[in-house]
Scaffold this motif. Sequence first.
Motif, PDB file in Angstrom:
ATOM      1  N   ASN A   6       0.840  -1.208   0.000  1.00 11.10           N
ATOM      2  CA  ASN A   6       0.000   0.000   0.000  1.00 11.10           C
ATOM      3  C   ASN A   6       0.875   1.258   0.000  1.00 11.10           C
ATOM      4  N   SER A   7       2.117   1.113  -0.476  1.00 16.75           N
ATOM      5  CA  SER A   7       3.039   2.244  -0.523  1.00 16.75           C
ATOM      6  C   SER A   7       2.785   3.090  -1.769  1.00 16.75           C
ATOM      7  N   ASP A   8       3.622   4.111  -1.953  1.00 19.46           N
ATOM      8  CA  ASP A   8       3.557   4.918  -3.164  1.00 19.46           C
ATOM      9  C   ASP A   8       4.691   4.560  -4.123  1.00 19.46           C
ATOM     10  N   LEU A   9       5.280   3.376  -3.944  1.00 20.17           N
ATOM     11  CA  LEU A   9       6.393   2.940  -4.786  1.00 20.17           C
ATOM     12  C   LEU A   9       5.865   2.158  -5.986  1.00 20.17           C
ATOM     13  N   ASP A  10       5.973   2.745  -7.162  1.00 20.14           N
ATOM     14  CA  ASP A  10       5.596   2.077  -8.406  1.00 20.14           C
ATOM     15  C   ASP A  10       6.858   1.537  -9.058  1.00 20.14           C
ATOM     16  N   VAL A  11       6.897   0.229  -9.266  1.00 19.02           N
ATOM     17  CA  VAL A  11       8.123  -0.392  -9.760  1.00 19.02           C
ATOM     18  C   VAL A  11       7.862  -1.280 -10.970  1.00 19.02           C
ATOM     19  N   ASN A 138      11.498   5.176  13.437  1.00 17.19           N
ATOM     20  CA  ASN A 138      12.168   6.464  13.614  1.00 17.19           C
ATOM     21  C   ASN A 138      12.885   6.902  12.345  1.00 17.19           C
ATOM     22  N   LEU A 139      13.446   5.939  11.603  1.00 18.52           N
ATOM     23  CA  LEU A 139      14.092   6.287  10.335  1.00 18.52           C
ATOM     24  C   LEU A 139      13.065   6.864   9.351  1.00 18.52           C
ATOM     25  N   VAL A 140      11.866   6.298   9.374  1.00 16.63           N
ATOM     26  CA  VAL A 140      10.802   6.797   8.494  1.00 16.63           C
ATOM     27  C   VAL A 140      10.366   8.189   8.930  1.00 16.63           C
ATOM     28  N   SER A 141      10.123   8.360  10.208  1.00 15.37           N
ATOM     29  CA  SER A 141       9.647   9.659  10.691  1.00 15.37           C
ATOM     30  C   SER A 141      10.703  10.749  10.515  1.00 15.37           C
ATOM     31  N   ASP A 142      11.981  10.361  10.518  1.00 13.20           N
ATOM     32  CA  ASP A 142      13.061  11.331  10.326  1.00 13.20           C
ATOM     33  C   ASP A 142      13.390  11.570   8.856  1.00 13.20           C
ATOM     34  N   GLY A 143      12.718  10.857   7.967  1.00 15.33           N
ATOM     35  CA  GLY A 143      12.905  11.088   6.541  1.00 15.33           C
ATOM     36  C   GLY A 143      14.090  10.384   5.912  1.00 15.33           C
ATOM     37  N   LEU A 144      14.762   9.497   6.651  1.00 17.81           N
ATOM     38  CA  LEU A 144      15.903   8.770   6.091  1.00 17.81           C
ATOM     39  C   LEU A 144      15.449   7.572   5.266  1.00 17.81           C
ATOM     40  N   VAL A 145      14.273   7.064   5.575  1.00 18.37           N
ATOM     41  CA  VAL A 145      13.713   5.885   4.899  1.00 18.37           C
ATOM     42  C   VAL A 145      12.263   6.187   4.545  1.00 18.37           C
ATOM     43  N   ARG A 146      11.866   5.775   3.333  1.00 23.39           N
ATOM     44  CA  ARG A 146      10.476   5.996   2.936  1.00 23.39           C
ATOM     45  C   ARG A 146       9.573   4.851   3.378  1.00 23.39           C
ATOM     46  N   HIS A 147      10.022   3.606   3.180  1.00 23.24           N
ATOM     47  CA  HIS A 147       9.189   2.453   3.513  1.00 23.24           C
ATOM     48  C   HIS A 147      10.044   1.321   4.083  1.00 23.24           C
ATOM     49  N   VAL A 148       9.388   0.456   4.843  1.00 22.19           N
ATOM     50  CA  VAL A 148      10.047  -0.613   5.594  1.00 22.19           C
ATOM     51  C   VAL A 148       9.690  -1.973   5.011  1.00 22.19           C
ATOM     52  N   SER A 189       3.417 -21.884   2.178  1.00 19.72           N
ATOM     53  CA  SER A 189       2.675 -22.449   3.309  1.00 19.72           C
ATOM     54  C   SER A 189       2.213 -21.389   4.299  1.00 19.72           C
ATOM     55  N   ALA A 190       3.031 -20.365   4.556  1.00 25.16           N
ATOM     56  CA  ALA A 190       2.664 -19.383   5.575  1.00 25.16           C
ATOM     57  C   ALA A 190       2.924 -17.943   5.159  1.00 25.16           C
ATOM     58  N   ILE A 191       4.020 -17.685   4.466  1.00 25.31           N
ATOM     59  CA  ILE A 191       4.366 -16.308   4.102  1.00 25.31           C
ATOM     60  C   ILE A 191       3.389 -15.733   3.078  1.00 25.31           C
ATOM     61  N   VAL A 192       3.055 -16.516   2.058  1.00 25.13           N
ATOM     62  CA  VAL A 192       2.141 -16.014   1.019  1.00 25.13           C
ATOM     63  C   VAL A 192       0.773 -15.671   1.613  1.00 25.13           C
ATOM     64  N   PRO A 193       0.148 -16.568   2.411  1.00 24.15           N
ATOM     65  CA  PRO A 193      -1.147 -16.200   3.005  1.00 24.15           C
ATOM     66  C   PRO A 193      -1.077 -14.952   3.880  1.00 24.15           C
ATOM     67  N   LEU A 194       0.018 -14.801   4.632  1.00 26.06           N
ATOM     68  CA  LEU A 194       0.171 -13.612   5.469  1.00 26.06           C
ATOM     69  C   LEU A 194       0.241 -12.359   4.590  1.00 26.06           C
ATOM     70  N   ALA A 195       1.028 -12.427   3.529  1.00 25.77           N
ATOM     71  CA  ALA A 195       1.173 -11.276   2.632  1.00 25.77           C
ATOM     72  C   ALA A 195      -0.172 -10.893   2.022  1.00 25.77           C
ATOM     73  N   GLN A 196      -0.949 -11.897   1.634  1.00 25.15           N
ATOM     74  CA  GLN A 196      -2.260 -11.618   1.054  1.00 25.15           C
ATOM     75  C   GLN A 196      -3.195 -10.986   2.080  1.00 25.15           C
ATOM     76  N   GLU A 197      -3.142 -11.482   3.307  1.00 26.04           N
ATOM     77  CA  GLU A 197      -4.036 -10.977   4.350  1.00 26.04           C
ATOM     78  C   GLU A 197      -3.767  -9.515   4.680  1.00 26.04           C
ATOM     79  N   TYR A 198      -2.482  -9.132   4.696  1.00 29.14           N
ATOM     80  CA  TYR A 198      -2.131  -7.785   5.148  1.00 29.14           C
ATOM     81  C   TYR A 198      -1.720  -6.848   4.009  1.00 29.14           C
ATOM     82  N   ASP A 199      -1.940  -7.274   2.772  1.00 30.27           N
ATOM     83  CA  ASP A 199      -1.607  -6.454   1.610  1.00 30.27           C
ATOM     84  C   ASP A 199      -0.136  -6.040   1.627  1.00 30.27           C
ATOM     85  N   ILE A 200       0.724  -7.024   1.855  1.00 31.80           N
ATOM     86  CA  ILE A 200       2.167  -6.824   1.809  1.00 31.80           C
ATOM     87  C   ILE A 200       2.686  -7.531   0.560  1.00 31.80           C
ATOM     88  N   SER A 201       3.533  -6.862  -0.179  1.00 31.73           N
ATOM     89  CA  SER A 201       4.039  -7.444  -1.421  1.00 31.73           C
ATOM     90  C   SER A 201       5.248  -8.346  -1.161  1.00 31.73           C
TER      91      SER A 201
END
Length: 313
Positions: A6-11, A138-148, A189-201
């Motif tokens: 759900n980021s703003d990173l288009d790749v 903190n890295l995100v809030s300080d502007g050093l990192v955009r996404h985790v 077995s576990a990572i893919v379902p988790l990613a789908q559930e939480y909209d993580i790529s």
Amino acid sequence: MTRIGNSDLDVFPLALGGNVFGWTADRDASFEILDAFVAGGGNFIDTADSYSSWVPGNHGGESEEIIGQWLASRKPSNVVIATKVSQHPDFQGLSANNVRSAAEASLKRLGVDHIDLYYAHFDDPSVLLGETVNAFANLVSDGLVRHVGVSNYSAARIHEWLGFAHRASAALPVAIQPHYNLVHRDPESAIVPLAQEYDISLVPYYALASGFLTGKYRSADTAGDSPRAQGAARYATPQGLRIIDTLEEIGKDHKASIATTALAWLRERPAVVAPIASASRSAQVHDLLASAIVELTADEVHRLDEVSQPDPV
């Protein structure tokens, strides 16, 4: 282009792996590879602060330095840079101080003012997870990192990370980087379902199984071959060779290479946004880019699913 979570990173739906920069590709070869990737429409580059510390004479950070020199020379637009922390010899682990110091060192080597996507490279059970989550936030809030993002984490630990982040209203991971390909389907077995559930790529590494899924290694005998050959040849089992044969047959119908077809299959898996693949020569980049436009039929995907089905034992 495709969106990471759900980021703003288009790749571009294929990430160029930077693990070879400073290892099997020197500075000039790396520049040629990066040039070819961007010229072909690519914009997503993956590296880590530890690349390539395993090479005699290297200390870590070589890949980031080469990418940084290329960025300064070419000044490309809309390039997304992902890097990782926890394995550099000088910055091992995920304590808050280490995460901050490693990020600052990566920014300096890359010559950028922020990191687009910053991964925890490997879980660090010696540090309280809440400390690590807050350090990234903190890295995100300080502007050093955009996404985790997180890499090589179990589904259980990712659930824990999400829990800490939610309670602290901290930045949530938008990407998971697992070891995932046709000969290693454990994440299903576990990572893919988790990613789908939480909209993580998912941004899978070893997408070509250390080169095995290029079709180059059809024997366990790798004497005198490339530095990566031994890792690839371990997949030259009867099932592995059947996978290669099937990829070759399907690829012919698309005028695509074995590598292109393997990446196209992985790109079609649930939650996968961009497999990571590397090239040691610019001539190899075409096959990587082509995977983004090859569309496998449902029957072809099924054939590859069946031939690569893990042994239930």
